[in-house]
Write a protein that holds these residues in place. Structure first.
Motif, PDB file in Angstrom:
ATOM      1  N   VAL A   1     -25.835   0.119  -8.684  1.00 63.76           N
ATOM      2  CA  VAL A   1     -26.279  -1.193  -8.214  1.00 63.76           C
ATOM      3  C   VAL A   1     -27.458  -0.986  -7.269  1.00 63.76           C
ATOM      4  O   VAL A   1     -27.319  -0.460  -6.174  1.00 63.76           O
ATOM      5  N   GLY A   2     -28.635  -1.409  -7.734  1.00 58.50           N
ATOM      6  CA  GLY A   2     -29.888  -1.115  -7.053  1.00 58.50           C
ATOM      7  C   GLY A   2     -30.667  -0.178  -7.942  1.00 58.50           C
ATOM      8  O   GLY A   2     -30.354   1.025  -8.017  1.00 58.50           O
ATOM      9  N   SER A   3     -31.659  -0.707  -8.667  1.00 61.09           N
ATOM     10  CA  SER A   3     -32.325   0.073  -9.717  1.00 61.09           C
ATOM     11  C   SER A   3     -33.706   0.560  -9.316  1.00 61.09           C
ATOM     12  O   SER A   3     -34.510   0.917 -10.166  1.00 61.09           O
ATOM     13  N   GLY A   4     -33.987   0.576  -8.016  1.00 61.41           N
ATOM     14  CA  GLY A   4     -35.285   1.041  -7.541  1.00 61.41           C
ATOM     15  C   GLY A   4     -35.442   2.542  -7.658  1.00 61.41           C
ATOM     16  O   GLY A   4     -34.767   3.192  -8.470  1.00 61.41           O
ATOM     17  N   TYR A   5     -36.302   3.101  -6.819  1.00 54.69           N
ATOM     18  CA  TYR A   5     -36.647   4.514  -6.971  1.00 54.69           C
ATOM     19  C   TYR A   5     -35.422   5.412  -6.836  1.00 54.69           C
ATOM     20  O   TYR A   5     -35.165   6.282  -7.673  1.00 54.69           O
ATOM     21  N   MET A   6     -34.613   5.216  -5.770  1.00 54.46           N
ATOM     22  CA  MET A   6     -33.438   6.057  -5.582  1.00 54.46           C
ATOM     23  C   MET A   6     -32.356   5.729  -6.603  1.00 54.46           C
ATOM     24  O   MET A   6     -31.820   6.617  -7.264  1.00 54.46           O
ATOM     25  N   GLY A   7     -31.999   4.455  -6.715  1.00 58.11           N
ATOM     26  CA  GLY A   7     -30.947   4.078  -7.649  1.00 58.11           C
ATOM     27  C   GLY A   7     -31.280   4.456  -9.076  1.00 58.11           C
ATOM     28  O   GLY A   7     -30.430   4.949  -9.827  1.00 58.11           O
ATOM     29  N   GLY A   8     -32.530   4.234  -9.459  1.00 54.57           N
ATOM     30  CA  GLY A   8     -32.941   4.591 -10.807  1.00 54.57           C
ATOM     31  C   GLY A   8     -32.838   6.080 -11.067  1.00 54.57           C
ATOM     32  O   GLY A   8     -32.390   6.511 -12.136  1.00 54.57           O
ATOM     33  N   GLY A   9     -33.246   6.875 -10.088  1.00 54.40           N
ATOM     34  CA  GLY A   9     -33.143   8.327 -10.243  1.00 54.40           C
ATOM     35  C   GLY A   9     -31.704   8.785 -10.353  1.00 54.40           C
ATOM     36  O   GLY A   9     -31.373   9.676 -11.146  1.00 54.40           O
ATOM     37  N   ILE A  10     -30.813   8.185  -9.548  1.00 49.04           N
ATOM     38  CA  ILE A  10     -29.389   8.522  -9.628  1.00 49.04           C
ATOM     39  C   ILE A  10     -28.838   8.154 -11.004  1.00 49.04           C
ATOM     40  O   ILE A  10     -28.069   8.904 -11.614  1.00 49.04           O
ATOM     41  N   ALA A  11     -29.245   6.995 -11.495  1.00 49.03           N
ATOM     42  CA  ALA A  11     -28.802   6.566 -12.825  1.00 49.03           C
ATOM     43  C   ALA A  11     -29.260   7.557 -13.892  1.00 49.03           C
ATOM     44  O   ALA A  11     -28.503   7.873 -14.827  1.00 49.03           O
ATOM     45  N   GLN A  12     -30.481   8.046 -13.782  1.00 57.57           N
ATOM     46  CA  GLN A  12     -30.964   9.052 -14.729  1.00 57.57           C
ATOM     47  C   GLN A  12     -30.084  10.300 -14.706  1.00 57.57           C
ATOM     48  O   GLN A  12     -29.687  10.822 -15.749  1.00 57.57           O
ATOM     49  N   VAL A  13     -29.781  10.776 -13.501  1.00 57.93           N
ATOM     50  CA  VAL A  13     -28.962  11.984 -13.348  1.00 57.93           C
ATOM     51  C   VAL A  13     -27.616  11.820 -14.043  1.00 57.93           C
ATOM     52  O   VAL A  13     -27.169  12.684 -14.809  1.00 57.93           O
ATOM     53  N   LEU A  14     -26.949  10.701 -13.788  1.00 53.75           N
ATOM     54  CA  LEU A  14     -25.608  10.479 -14.324  1.00 53.75           C
ATOM     55  C   LEU A  14     -25.640  10.240 -15.830  1.00 53.75           C
ATOM     56  O   LEU A  14     -24.761  10.715 -16.568  1.00 53.75           O
ATOM     57  N   ALA A  15     -26.641   9.511 -16.311  1.00 58.04           N
ATOM     58  CA  ALA A  15     -26.754   9.246 -17.745  1.00 58.04           C
ATOM     59  C   ALA A  15     -27.086  10.523 -18.517  1.00 58.04           C
ATOM     60  O   ALA A  15     -26.568  10.747 -19.618  1.00 58.04           O
ATOM     61  N   LEU A  16     -27.947  11.369 -17.952  1.00 58.76           N
ATOM     62  CA  LEU A  16     -28.278  12.625 -18.626  1.00 58.76           C
ATOM     63  C   LEU A  16     -27.074  13.552 -18.709  1.00 58.76           C
ATOM     64  O   LEU A  16     -26.992  14.412 -19.591  1.00 58.76           O
ATOM     65  N   ALA A  17     -26.112  13.370 -17.779  1.00 66.05           N
ATOM     66  CA  ALA A  17     -24.892  14.183 -17.798  1.00 66.05           C
ATOM     67  C   ALA A  17     -23.846  13.639 -18.758  1.00 66.05           C
ATOM     68  O   ALA A  17     -22.760  14.207 -18.871  1.00 66.05           O
ATOM     69  N   GLY A  18     -24.156  12.531 -19.443  1.00 64.24           N
ATOM     70  CA  GLY A  18     -23.277  12.037 -20.489  1.00 64.24           C
ATOM     71  C   GLY A  18     -22.572  10.736 -20.203  1.00 64.24           C
ATOM     72  O   GLY A  18     -21.917  10.175 -21.090  1.00 64.24           O
ATOM     73  N   ALA A  19     -22.671  10.236 -18.960  1.00 64.14           N
ATOM     74  CA  ALA A  19     -21.993   8.977 -18.638  1.00 64.14           C
ATOM     75  C   ALA A  19     -22.728   7.799 -19.261  1.00 64.14           C
ATOM     76  O   ALA A  19     -23.939   7.843 -19.483  1.00 64.14           O
ATOM     77  N   ARG A  20     -21.978   6.743 -19.518  1.00 64.19           N
ATOM     78  CA  ARG A  20     -22.565   5.463 -19.930  1.00 64.19           C
ATOM     79  C   ARG A  20     -22.817   4.696 -18.642  1.00 64.19           C
ATOM     80  O   ARG A  20     -21.884   4.329 -17.925  1.00 64.19           O
ATOM     81  N   VAL A  21     -24.102   4.495 -18.283  1.00 65.34           N
ATOM     82  CA  VAL A  21     -24.474   4.001 -16.952  1.00 65.34           C
ATOM     83  C   VAL A  21     -25.123   2.629 -17.046  1.00 65.34           C
ATOM     84  O   VAL A  21     -26.160   2.453 -17.697  1.00 65.34           O
ATOM     85  N   ALA A  22     -24.513   1.664 -16.367  1.00 67.70           N
ATOM     86  CA  ALA A  22     -25.085   0.325 -16.252  1.00 67.70           C
ATOM     87  C   ALA A  22     -25.983   0.267 -15.029  1.00 67.70           C
ATOM     88  O   ALA A  22     -25.629   0.758 -13.958  1.00 67.70           O
ATOM     89  N   LEU A  23     -27.140  -0.346 -15.204  1.00 66.39           N
ATOM     90  CA  LEU A  23     -28.116  -0.477 -14.127  1.00 66.39           C
ATOM     91  C   LEU A  23     -28.187  -1.947 -13.727  1.00 66.39           C
ATOM     92  O   LEU A  23     -28.453  -2.807 -14.563  1.00 66.39           O
ATOM     93  N   ALA A  24     -27.900  -2.248 -12.455  1.00 66.96           N
ATOM     94  CA  ALA A  24     -27.895  -3.637 -11.996  1.00 66.96           C
ATOM     95  C   ALA A  24     -28.847  -3.819 -10.829  1.00 66.96           C
ATOM     96  O   ALA A  24     -29.087  -2.888 -10.052  1.00 66.96           O
ATOM     97  N   ASP A  25     -29.369  -5.057 -10.706  1.00 66.90           N
ATOM     98  CA  ASP A  25     -30.248  -5.365  -9.578  1.00 66.90           C
ATOM     99  C   ASP A  25     -30.117  -6.849  -9.262  1.00 66.90           C
ATOM    100  O   ASP A  25     -29.198  -7.514  -9.738  1.00 66.90           O
ATOM    101  N   VAL A  26     -31.055  -7.380  -8.476  1.00 69.82           N
ATOM    102  CA  VAL A  26     -30.960  -8.777  -8.041  1.00 69.82           C
ATOM    103  C   VAL A  26     -31.082  -9.757  -9.199  1.00 69.82           C
ATOM    104  O   VAL A  26     -30.691 -10.912  -9.089  1.00 69.82           O
ATOM    105  N   SER A  27     -31.630  -9.299 -10.311  1.00 70.03           N
ATOM    106  CA  SER A  27     -31.726 -10.149 -11.499  1.00 70.03           C
ATOM    107  C   SER A  27     -31.763  -9.263 -12.727  1.00 70.03           C
ATOM    108  O   SER A  27     -32.048  -8.058 -12.650  1.00 70.03           O
ATOM    109  N   ALA A  28     -31.479  -9.878 -13.867  1.00 68.85           N
ATOM    110  CA  ALA A  28     -31.550  -9.152 -15.133  1.00 68.85           C
ATOM    111  C   ALA A  28     -32.970  -8.671 -15.403  1.00 68.85           C
ATOM    112  O   ALA A  28     -33.178  -7.593 -15.967  1.00 68.85           O
ATOM    113  N   GLU A  29     -33.957  -9.483 -14.977  1.00 71.90           N
ATOM    114  CA  GLU A  29     -35.360  -9.118 -15.200  1.00 71.90           C
ATOM    115  C   GLU A  29     -35.740  -7.856 -14.437  1.00 71.90           C
ATOM    116  O   GLU A  29     -36.429  -6.973 -14.965  1.00 71.90           O
TER     117      GLU A  29
END
Length: 321
Positions: free
Chosen positions: A13-41
């Motif tokens: 939750v929080g898809s900016g620079y830090m959150g996005g990078g964390i999401a990349q790390v977890l997704a590359l390790a095989g997890a199914r990762v949802a990315l959320a922010d203040v809006s769908a856009e």
């Protein structure tokens, strides 16, 4: 211990620079990762950025071949925070470092997430205990602090608050280790460990510039090419043990001739020296490395420093000037 995140459902939750990078790390390790922010856009825009960024990282050899395809399969932009966290078993909050924003976000997560989902915060300075008030079932809440840039920095602080369940700490470490990172469990105190150390160095560096001892450029040069050169391989306690704690004790006394309060000798150091525990040369110190391993340690150290110098020469100077 988990060796893969395959099949795990995670939300960031929080898809900016830090959150996005964390999401990349977890997704590359095989997890199914949802990315959320203040809006769908916003979530979609940052998802697109992360995919485009990954292509550059692959081209530069920073991500493995096929990384972009893995991210396209495992990472997805959620329509809302509620959708992102609904079936997640681990949720990482990575919104701006403002307590009110974090409280509001954590309340929304609590309302929409499973009651047994682990909730981590990527805060770098805000008390985990202060944030826990906004979390339902706060025993499943803790700090999981990645460093910038999260895809490339291996260390992660794990910060339980007073009420965090010990099993939650272990499970959070498991997730982080499965993503290829290392963890250190630290107490919930102001600044935790990473920033207290980082800002202590920066504070002393600014003093040296302010009093005219050296320029910022020369201080950066010294840090990079001396003790900073050692730090990728050894932490401060290993370095002290190898140098000799009696040497450190003497240097503190020398520093006190000019700065008696700022460089007061730490009691833990004085106690070890008084007990004859002087580091690797006596086989006892902060880390208690056996004295008979000193030749092996020195051989590793020398090899590591030569390899570091070669790496720096291969990379060339940082494009600062």
């Amino acid at each position: 211990m988990t060796t893969s995140l395959d099949g795990r459902r995670i939300a960031v939750v929080g898809s900016g620079y830090m959150g996005g990078g964390i999401a990349q790390v977890l997704a590359l390790a095989g997890a199914r990762v949802a990315l959320a922010d203040v809006s769908a856009e916003v979530a979609q825009r940052n998802f697109d950025r992360l995919i485009a960024e990954s292509k550059d990282f692959v081209a530069d050899g920073l991500f493995p071949a096929g990384a972009t395809e893995t991210l396209q399969k495992n990472l997805w932009p959620a329509e809302s925070l509620a959708q992102a966290v609904a079936d997640a078993d681990f949720i990482e909050e990575a919104v701006p470092e403002v307590l009110a924003i974090k409280h509001d976000t954590l309340r929304q997560i609590t309302a929409a997430a499973r009651p047994d989902a682990i909730i981590g915060s990527n805060t770098s300075t805000i008390s985990i205990g202060d944030m826990a008030d906004a979390v339902g079932n706060p025993e499943r809440f803790l700090g999981v602090h990645f460093s910038n840039p999260s895809p490339f920095i291996p260390g992660v602080e794990i910060i339980p608050h007073a009420g965090t369940d010990a099993d939650v700490v272990a499970r959070a470490q498991d997730i982080v280790h499965a993503s290829g990172k290392s963890t250190a469990v630290v107490k919930d105190v102001t600044g935790f460990v990473l920033n207290r150390l980082q800002y202590a160095l920066f504070h002393e560096a600014t003093k040296l510039v302010e009093d005219g001892t050296a320029t910022a450029e020369d201080i950066d040069t010294l840090v990079r090419t001396t003790f900073g050169f050692r730090l990728p391989f050894f932490g401060p306690f290993a370095i002290a043990d190898m140098a000799g704690l009696d040497v450190y004790d003497f240097c503190y006394k020398s520093l006190q001739t000019g700065f008696p309060e700022r460089f007061a000798t730490p009691k833990i150091l004085s106690d070890l020296v008084a007990a004859g525990k002087l580091g690797t040369k006596t086989g006892a110190g902060f880390l208690n490395v056996p004295a008979d391993r000193t030749p092996e340690l020195i051989a590793y150290r020398n090899k590591a420093y030569v390899a570091m110098q070669k790496l720096l020469e291969d990379l060339g100077p940082a494009p600062i000037n």
